[in-house]
Design a protein around this motif. Structure first.
Motif, PDB file in Angstrom:
ATOM      1  N   ALA A 212       0.789  -1.316  -0.126  1.00  0.00           N
ATOM      2  CA  ALA A 212       0.225  -0.059  -0.008  1.00  0.00           C
ATOM      3  C   ALA A 212       0.940   1.447   0.126  1.00  0.00           C
ATOM      4  N   ARG A 213       1.733   1.247   0.777  1.00  0.00           N
ATOM      5  CA  ARG A 213       2.961   2.488   0.868  1.00  0.00           C
ATOM      6  C   ARG A 213       3.665   2.474  -0.486  1.00  0.00           C
ATOM      7  N   PHE A 214       3.909   1.499  -1.037  1.00  0.00           N
ATOM      8  CA  PHE A 214       4.744   1.350  -2.428  1.00  0.00           C
ATOM      9  C   PHE A 214       3.792   2.333  -3.460  1.00  0.00           C
ATOM     10  N   VAL A 215       2.527   2.085  -3.419  1.00  0.00           N
ATOM     11  CA  VAL A 215       1.406   2.647  -4.414  1.00  0.00           C
ATOM     12  C   VAL A 215       1.494   4.110  -3.870  1.00  0.00           C
ATOM     13  N   ALA A 216       1.404   4.483  -2.926  1.00  0.00           N
ATOM     14  CA  ALA A 216       1.171   5.663  -2.199  1.00  0.00           C
ATOM     15  C   ALA A 216       2.410   6.589  -2.417  1.00  0.00           C
ATOM     16  N   GLU A 217       3.391   6.041  -2.353  1.00  0.00           N
ATOM     17  CA  GLU A 217       4.668   6.711  -2.426  1.00  0.00           C
ATOM     18  C   GLU A 217       5.317   6.834  -4.139  1.00  0.00           C
ATOM     19  N   LYS A 218       5.303   5.558  -4.654  1.00  0.00           N
ATOM     20  CA  LYS A 218       5.777   5.420  -5.825  1.00  0.00           C
ATOM     21  C   LYS A 218       4.912   5.531  -7.031  1.00  0.00           C
ATOM     22  N   ARG A 219       3.726   5.398  -6.593  1.00  0.00           N
ATOM     23  CA  ARG A 219       2.803   5.598  -8.016  1.00  0.00           C
ATOM     24  C   ARG A 219       1.377   6.193  -7.496  1.00  0.00           C
ATOM     25  N   PRO A 220       1.699   7.534  -6.834  1.00  0.00           N
ATOM     26  CA  PRO A 220       0.769   8.193  -6.148  1.00  0.00           C
ATOM     27  C   PRO A 220      -0.460   8.874  -7.163  1.00  0.00           C
ATOM     28  N   SER A 221      -0.332   8.556  -8.437  1.00  0.00           N
ATOM     29  CA  SER A 221      -1.410   8.988  -9.427  1.00  0.00           C
ATOM     30  C   SER A 221      -2.387   7.904  -9.557  1.00  0.00           C
ATOM     31  N   SER A 222      -1.902   6.712  -8.988  1.00  0.00           N
ATOM     32  CA  SER A 222      -2.899   5.320  -9.207  1.00  0.00           C
ATOM     33  C   SER A 222      -4.306   5.782  -8.620  1.00  0.00           C
ATOM     34  N   LEU A 223      -5.129   5.507  -9.710  1.00  0.00           N
ATOM     35  CA  LEU A 223      -6.599   5.607  -9.244  1.00  0.00           C
ATOM     36  C   LEU A 223      -7.041   4.392  -8.720  1.00  0.00           C
ATOM     37  N   LEU A 224      -6.518   3.147  -8.940  1.00  0.00           N
ATOM     38  CA  LEU A 224      -6.799   1.764  -8.533  1.00  0.00           C
ATOM     39  C   LEU A 224      -6.401   1.843  -6.855  1.00  0.00           C
ATOM     40  N   GLY A 225      -5.211   2.440  -6.486  1.00  0.00           N
ATOM     41  CA  GLY A 225      -5.140   2.643  -5.070  1.00  0.00           C
ATOM     42  C   GLY A 225      -4.422   1.343  -4.685  1.00  0.00           C
ATOM     43  N   ARG A 226      -4.049   0.218  -5.482  1.00  0.00           N
ATOM     44  CA  ARG A 226      -3.478  -0.848  -4.931  1.00  0.00           C
ATOM     45  C   ARG A 226      -2.940  -1.605  -6.356  1.00  0.00           C
TER      46      ARG A 226
END
Length: 264
Positions: A212-226
């Motif tokens: 979860a942190r990887f997505v938030a930190e490295k791919r913050p534009s993700s709309l899926l969020g996971r």
């Protein structure tokens, strides 16, 4: 929509685990004969056993070879000289600072991620063209567009693979053979779990929380969020392999959860 690939032979490279195995499973479910490939006979046998455990009547074969080499590619071609569907999924990744990348790093990534697909596509596309039907797929990545600072060499190789896919689509225009790139985002595979495990240990958190942190930190534009599941990526690959996808060619098809900001 009912996808029926009965009578079609599919080869999926790098298909003993992760996205490749999920694609192989999806194609088997759709009725295709599937050739699973991996570097070791043990890994190939395990993948075949897993598929047969879920679908006992599955037509699944296996080839153990290092497809990043000319000899490995020839081993596969000798065993199965023709295919209707080729999914170039074989690929590697690693995190390494750009200024620390040497020639050997670049060479290794291009041999595995690009030349393996170029070499196999050259062979199998010729037969597809002669028969007037075929599906070439190149598993690229959202990193081809959204170059990650922690692994630039990976992103560059995936951008090259995407360009290769477009080139094949142009070359095969009007022949009944399509060529498309599939662009996954972060996907919850066994290898990704191994990649995240030491990062989680450093922070004293679980791999799930690290994901979860990887997505938030490295791919913050993700709309899926996971992270996506391998099966979610495979669903798109199975459709692209189908008769119903006959008008889809030359495309970069994204299944990356909305990370890339551009609409094209």
């Amino acid at each position: 929509m009912i996808i029926d690939l009965s009578g079609k032979r599919a080869i999926v490279t790098g298909s003993t685990a992760g996205i490749g195995l999920a694609i192989a499973q999806g194609l088997v479910q759709a009725g295709a004969e599937v050739v699973v490939t991996g570097r070791t006979a043990l890994a190939v046998d395990r993948a075949i056993a897993a598929i047969h455990a879920a679908w006992p009547a599955a037509q699944v074969r296996g080839v153990a070879a290092d497809l990043a080499t000319p000899d490995g590619a020839q081993t596969l071609i000798a065993a199965y000289p023709e295919a209707d569907i080729l999914v170039n999924n074989l690929g590697i990744y690693e995190a390494k600072p750009l200024l620390e990348l040497d020639d050997a790093d670049w060479e290794r990534f291009f041999q595995v991620n690009v030349l393996s697909a170029a070499r196999l596509s050259r062979h199998y596309a010729s037969g597809m063209k002669e028969r007037g039907w075929g599906r070439l797929q190149f598993v690229s990545s959202e990193s081809a567009i959204n170059i990650p600072t922690e692994m630039v060499h990976y992103g560059v190789s995936k951008a090259a693979l995407q360009a290769l896919s477009r080139g094949y689509a142009k070359e095969l225009a009007g022949t009944g053979v399509t060529a498309n790139a599939i662009l996954p985002g972060p996907t919850a595979t066994e290898n990704v779990h191994a990649f995240l495990a030491p990062l989680a240990a450093e922070r004293g958190i679980s791999v799930e929380e690290m994901s979860a942190r990887f997505v938030a930190e490295k791919r913050p534009s993700s709309l899926l969020g996971r992270f996506a599941s391998p099966q979610e990526v495979a669903h798109l690959a199975v459709y692209v392999a189908s008769e119903q996808a006959s008008a889809t060619t030359g495309a970069a098809l994204r299944v990356e959860g909305g990370i890339v900001e551009t609409p094209f």
